[in-house]
Design an enzyme around this catalytic site. Structure first.
Site, PDB file in Angstrom:
ATOM      1  N   ALA A 101       0.803  -1.222   0.000  1.00 37.41           N
ATOM      2  CA  ALA A 101       0.000   0.000   0.000  1.00 37.41           C
ATOM      3  C   ALA A 101       0.837   1.275   0.000  1.00 37.41           C
ATOM      4  O   ALA A 101       0.297   2.371  -0.003  1.00 37.41           O
ATOM      5  CB  ALA A 101      -0.913  -0.008   1.232  1.00 37.41           C
TER       6      ALA A 101
ATOM      7  N   GLU B 246       3.858  -7.165  -3.659  1.00 38.65           N
ATOM      8  CA  GLU B 246       3.606  -8.571  -3.351  1.00 38.65           C
ATOM      9  C   GLU B 246       3.051  -9.366  -4.514  1.00 38.65           C
ATOM     10  O   GLU B 246       3.122 -10.597  -4.523  1.00 38.65           O
ATOM     11  CB  GLU B 246       2.660  -8.667  -2.147  1.00 38.65           C
TER      12      GLU B 246
ATOM     13  N   PRO C 137       9.439   2.282 -13.904  1.00 41.66           N
ATOM     14  CA  PRO C 137       9.430   0.919 -14.461  1.00 41.66           C
ATOM     15  C   PRO C 137      10.628   0.076 -14.006  1.00 41.66           C
ATOM     16  O   PRO C 137      10.537  -1.146 -13.954  1.00 41.66           O
ATOM     17  CB  PRO C 137       9.460   1.132 -15.975  1.00 41.66           C
TER      18      PRO C 137
END
Ligand SMILES: Cc1cc2nc3c(=O)[nH]c(=O)nc-3n(C[C@H](O)[C@H](O)[C@H](O)COP(=O)(O)OP(=O)(O)OC[C@H]3O[C@@H](n4cnc5c(N)ncnc54)[C@H](O)[C@@H]3O)c2cc1C
Ligand code: SF4
Lengths: 350, 754
Positions: free
Chosen positions: B519, B716, B643
């Protein structure tokens, strides 16, 4: 870590004398095994005698074979041209073991003298006859995934973890030592003991006996090492196997086989060796030899998988050594020895 | 105009520091007068301390103190909740045992004494001299027969994470289904094993007559740790300061277990000197958290043409005696497929083992593995292509809540992934492909991750030299936080990225939550933007009030920031640099704080990231060895902030997923509950030789609802999905369904023999 004194050996004889007269003294060479065990409190010597600086590092041609100084590093021996070319099993076993960094430190005497990877041996809060004689064996009745199929006793079911030792046993290497009672030569297959009632003794070396060299006798055959492990690199063998074959025309004159990861010492598969002598190599023959090699295996609760694994491995090692199947990588490299190969790279024949 | 920094593949701004050894990790802080602590831990898993003989330890060289439950400072109980997260009780996230408070032993390896000495070596040696005897009780080590078994209501007490749910009538729907499949999947205990072991340094001082505690800790929750320590030690929160500028990996550890930090604080109090305790690798297997083992039952009902009619996912999870942590295994099952009858349950057994805690993809990694393997089994049963079966059950809205997804482009992920791996060229028949000694197989799995967002604050400061600093109490775990928050802040401040610094890892900074749940980007990114906007607003007001400014008299709305200048929107030529405004005002800098939090979009939409993972494996049947020959994944994670750091997160997560699939397992002795695997030689994490080139693509489509940045988290998702893709590929290669992680050679050999 327990406190200890440290001193550098002045000469081989001095090192032997100092250690022999102090039952709590020990040698240290590359230290990759010794320091680990000191930190875990498994070894608690009062004095460490560092032999790494002794002039025992040379590798030389010797009586048609090769003499490897005790202090030659695993890396130096693995890439020594005569070893890589004429005793590829030795280079393959070395290069399929540990990591580059460890091999650069580890010595040729230290490697076969490393101690078992039985996890209970390293946990001071578990019973272990090898660490604390008479305390019991936690692995029997415990988690015995990496333990022995052959030659174990009610006191200890540990395996010997060295890859190199398996290759040296198959090649009938000779260990030169100097000890409190003078010098001697030990046939490699006789160096390590079975656990019996004295599992705290890994080898026949006396306290204070120093290895000075490991000699590879002249050998005109082919040799090869194969290793299975739970990750592709940097892991001990679940099972391994070294084969030395001498041919007489199309027939096998003499076969020597040592199995790793299955006993307290490199396990010479003598029934299989006998079965191969004088025979024409075929897959069927090799399967019979593998069956004979494992006929007496006595699995524990968690290690029965080593029987099919070991049999299949031996068949493959024989096929590859005899040339009936291609090696999985260039002879004398980790690629030839590593069953399953590296991720991402498709196994390419030699 | 400057090009936007966000979205550029900027090199890690802390990369050079790290490779040069300049990044200071917790154990490396060198405080004057530092003393060293070492732990003596429990040999048994259940019972009580009978006697503690510390004489020899006290007399050993250099020893300053030995703390045991008999003499250690008293602690308050662990708080019930911190920051809205449930700590205590079933489903709670943390270990509630406060260290050295009594004689009870809940697990082997539990700290029973701390020895403090003048050197690290003295402390370790003296710790080995502590003699402990026990009143031993039989440890409970078996999930099935455990005497304490519960049905926790909600994961971490969150209303969004109920653990027992039924939608529709899965049982009847299953009974009525024309195709039924019920399978049991098991997963082993795994450990995070970050390369940096847990460490804490604690220092007490008097400030204005009051006790003041500074703690350097390997924590990814500086604010949470501050609350736990202040509550436990009964100190005002403002008198506890937590510092952690760099973390050497966490993967779920270093967030929710506090014994090492509390022990260090207690030890420092007792000896009146700063104290450092660094755990040994062995201790990481008892005191640093773990992913508990699971046993999961998946029951699927479907029509012949592959429409799911029922999905039930029941989990047997396990925890310690002193934690309610429950691995939330249905996190994927509850949202992935359009199925009208859906249920899940979590059964928790309390054991005499160390406490679990989140581990990368908590619930999703092993729960998603079970679901995606079951779906693959159903595809085989129905003779439908596994991708096609997933498309037939594609969910356009959340099947549990009925809310639409905020942004979902999973179809594109499946399509592109198939191209990358060469899905169409494979022979779909199991056991049909070979190369040399190896069988070859291809597998697919869907992956997801909940796109959480929380509240966070930041402070932005613009200096008179034109540089800026943005700060927030978030963390750098190797995730790239320093880098992307610098990029985001630079854009919000319209400054070149090299003129902006970002600081984190300090509880004195504006609040941010514990870094976890993928998050951080979605949470702290908007806070950095808000703080930047707030400082620009202050600067605009300053300029507008200044008669010498070309912006004098302009309303704030009429001014905009552009390339490090404030200009009139109507005429960009009228303006000046930030530096000019500050210099004229004789201000060295100007600061402002900003806070950002999610709004009612969370009520309207279901926020998730998605992806499709494809694996190609080689299986050497003779030895049982499995190698992953190729891994490809295509992710839909919103807009990428960077990226390059994103790719590192993806491939790192996928490598970790590969480890969980093929090799990672911690065994505990079934008789006495001691960890049998306790070092990195026996606990295998993937080596380079296990890790193929990993091909990753991200769709990079901004999420229109999550925040103005359009970015969901990525920490994750790589770990999730990978295990099922590999396991399904092993089935395709061998025709064997392996339903127990990890897929070590012994298991494959056993399957082949039967
Ligand atoms: C993480 C890890 C992974 C490893 N993986 C593998 C593997 O896959 N395969 C493998 O085979 N090995 C592996 N090893 C073991 C490694 O090969 C050994 O630690 C190394 O070879 C020991 O050599 P050394 O010189 O460092 O010995 P030291 O640690 O110095 O000594 C080892 C023992 O030998 C004795 N000794 C040393 N020299 C002499 C001498 N001249 N005469 C008499 N006694 C002597 C010492 O007293 C000591 O008991 C691994 C080790 C580690 C740490
Ligand atoms: S097998 Fe040997 S080394 Fe292992 S616990 Fe038993 S005695 Fe010790």
């Amino acid at each position: 870590m327990h406190p200890f004194q440290y001193q550098r050996a002045e000469s081989g004889d001095q090192a032997v004398a100092v250690v022999a007269k102090n039952p709590d003294a020990a040698f240290i060479a590359g230290g990759t095994s010794q320091v680990d065990l000191l930190k875990e409190g498994v070894h608690q010597p009062s004095l460490l005698v560092d032999v790494a600086g002794l002039p025992l590092r040379q590798i030389t041609d010797f009586e048609g074979g090769v003499r490897i100084g005790a202090n030659a590093t695993n890396t130096e021996a693995a890439y020594y041209p005569a070893i890589q070319a004429r005793y590829p099993a030795v280079s393959e076993a070395l290069l399929a073991g540990a990591s580059v960094q460890i091999r650069n430190m580890a010595t040729m005497a230290g490697n076969p003298l490393q101690r078992t990877r039985c996890p209970y041996f390293r946990d001071l809060d578990q019973p272990c006859n090898k660490r604390t004689p008479g305390s019991g064996c936690a692995a029997i009745g415990g988690y015995n995934h990496v333990h022995a199929l052959f030659g174990a006793s009610a006191a200890c079911v540990a395996t010997h973890p060295s890859d190199l030792a398996v290759a040296l046993s198959a090649l009938d290497a000779r260990v030169q030592t100097t000890g409190p009672r003078g010098s001697r030569t030990i046939a490699f297959p006789d160096l390590h003991r079975l656990p019996g009632t004295t599992p705290h003794l890994d080898t026949v070396l006396e306290h204070g006996e120093l290895i000075t060299s490991i000699d590879l006798p002249a050998f005109a055959g082919r040799s090869h090492y194969l290793k299975v492990r739970e990750r592709a690199s940097y892991a001990y063998a679940l099972a391994s196997c070294a084969v030395a074959l001498e041919m007489d025309g199309a027939k096998i004159k003499r076969a020597r086989i040592a199995l790793g990861g299955v006993a307290h010492k490199p396990w010479r598969a003598t029934p299989a060796e006998a079965l191969l002598a004088g025979q024409q190599p075929t897959e069927k023959l090799f399967q019979a030899a593998a069956a004979a090699a494992f006929a007496d295996a006595k699995p524990l609760e968690h290690n029965a998988y080593k029987i099919p694994m070991g049999r299949n491995l031996l068949v493959r090692a024989l096929l590859e050594t005899s040339g009936l199947q291609p090696l999985q990588g260039p002879a004398g490299t980790a690629f030839a020895a590593s069953v399953g190969g590296m991720a991402g790279q498709v196994a390419t024949p030699n | 105009m400057l090009t936007e920094a966000t979205g550029q593949p900027l090199d890690r701004v802390d990369g050079r520091l790290k490779v040069m050894g300049g990044a200071r990790y917790t154990a490396e802080w060198d405080l004057p007068g530092l003393a060293y602590g070492a732990l003596a831990t429990s040999a048994i898993a259940h019972g009580k301390v009978r006697t503690l003989d510390i004489k020899a330890a006290q007399q050993a060289p250099g020893v300053l103190a030995v703390l045991t439950y008999l003499n250690a400072p008293r602690l308050q109980p662990m708080p019930e909740k911190v920051g809205g997260t449930l700590f205590r009780g079933e489903g709670g996230i943390t270990e509630t045992l406060q260290p050295l408070q009594d004689a009870t032993i809940a697990y082997a390896g539990q700290p029973l004494a701390v020895v403090v000495a003048d050197t690290h070596e003295h402390a370790r040696y003296a710790a080995s001299l502590v003699r402990i005897t026990y009143d031993e009780a039989k440890p409970e080590l078996d999930r099935a027969t455990a005497s304490r078994q519960t049905l926790p209501e909600a994961f971490t007490g969150s209303k969004e994470e109920p653990l027992q749910v039924t939608v529709g009538d899965p049982r009847s729907a299953l009974a009525a289904a024309s195709v039924k499949l019920e399978r049991v999947y098991e997963s082993a205990i795994t450990h995070h094993n970050p390369i940096e072991q847990l460490a804490t340094i604690a220092r007490w001082e008097k400030r204005n007559g009051a006790d003041y505690l500074t703690v350097y800790d390997t924590t990814r929750g500086v604010d949470t740790l501050q609350e736990v320590i202040s509550a436990s030690l009964n100190l005002p929160k403002d008198n506890v300061h937590i510092i952690c500028p760099f973390i050497g990996g966490a993967f779920g550890s270093k967030g929710w277990l506090y014994a090492p930090a509390l022990l260090t604080a207690m030890a420092a109090r007792v000896v009146g000197r700063p104290v450092k305790i660094e755990l040994r690798r062995q201790d990481m297997f008892s005191t640093a958290g773990q992913r508990g083992a699971t046993r999961q039952t998946l029951s699927l009902g479907a029509t012949r043409d592959g429409k799911l009619t029922s999905l039930q996912h029941d989990t047997q999870a396990q925890t310690s005696m002193v934690s309610g942590y429950t691995e939330p295994c249905a996190r994927v099952s509850r949202m992935m497929y359009a199925v009208p009858n859906l249920g899940f349950a979590h059964h928790l057994s309390h054991l005499n083992l160390p406490s679990p805690c989140p581990m990368r993809g908590p619930g999703e990694t092993v729960g998603g593995w079970a679901l995606e393997c079951a779906i693959d089994e159903l595809a085989t049963e129905l003779n439908i292509d596994p991708v096609e079966l997933r498309l037939r059950n594609y969910a356009d809205k959340n099947p549990e809540t009925g809310k639409p997804f905020s942004s979902k482009h999973l179809r594109e992920c499946y399509a592109r992934g198939q191209e990358l791996i060469g899905w169409a060229a494979r022979n779909p028949k199991p056991r049909s492909m070979r190369e040399g000694n190896s069988l070859i197989g291809y597998g697919v799995a869907t992956t997801m991750y909940p796109a959480a967002r929380r509240e966070a604050s930041a402070r932005a400061t613009i200096f008179a030299d034109g540089h800026a600093l943005v700060q927030s109490a978030t963390h750098e775990l190797g995730n790239g936080a320093y880098t992307i928050f610098r990029q985001i802040s630079a854009d919000a401040l319209t400054l070149p990225v090299n003129n902006v610094r970002f600081e984190l890892g300090d509880s004195a900074l504006p609040k941010a939550p514990t870094t976890g749940g993928s998050a951080t980007t979605a949470t702290v990114g908007p806070a950095a933007t808000a703080a930047s906007e707030a400082v620009l607003s202050a600067l605009k007001q300053l300029a507008a009030r200044d008669a010498k400014s070309p912006l004098f008299g302009a309303s704030e709305e009429a001014i905009e920031a552009r390339d490090g200048r404030l200009v009139r929107k109507a005429n960009a030529a009228q303006g000046e640099t930030y530096a000019a405004i500050l210099k004229r005002a004789k201000l060295p800098s100007i600061s402002a704080e900003g806070t950002a939090k999610p709004g009612d979009e969370r009520e309207q939409f279901s926020f998730y990231s998605f992806g499709a993972v494809f694996a190609k494996v080689r299986v050497d049947e003779a030895s049982g060895s499995i190698r992953v020959a190729q891994l490809c994944a295509v992710y839909d994670v919103g807009r990428l902030m960077n990226p390059q750091t994103a790719r590192s997160q993806f491939i790192g997560g996928m490598s970790m997923g590969l480890g969980a699939t093929l090799m990672e397992a911690t065994h505990y002795d079934a008789r006495n509950g001691r960890a049998v695997v306790r070092n990195l030689a026996d606990y295998h994490v993937p080596s380079m030789a296990d890790t193929p080139d990993i091909l990753v693509e991200a769709l990079n489509i901004p999420d229109p609802h999550i925040s103005a940045l359009g970015a969901r988290g990525i920490g994750e998702i790589g770990c999730v999905g990978t295990p099922a893709a590999i396991t399904n590929a092993v089935f395709h290669a061998t025709g064997q369904r392996l339903r127990s992680l990890p897929l070590t050679p012994d298991k494959l050999l056993k399957a082949l023999a039967s």
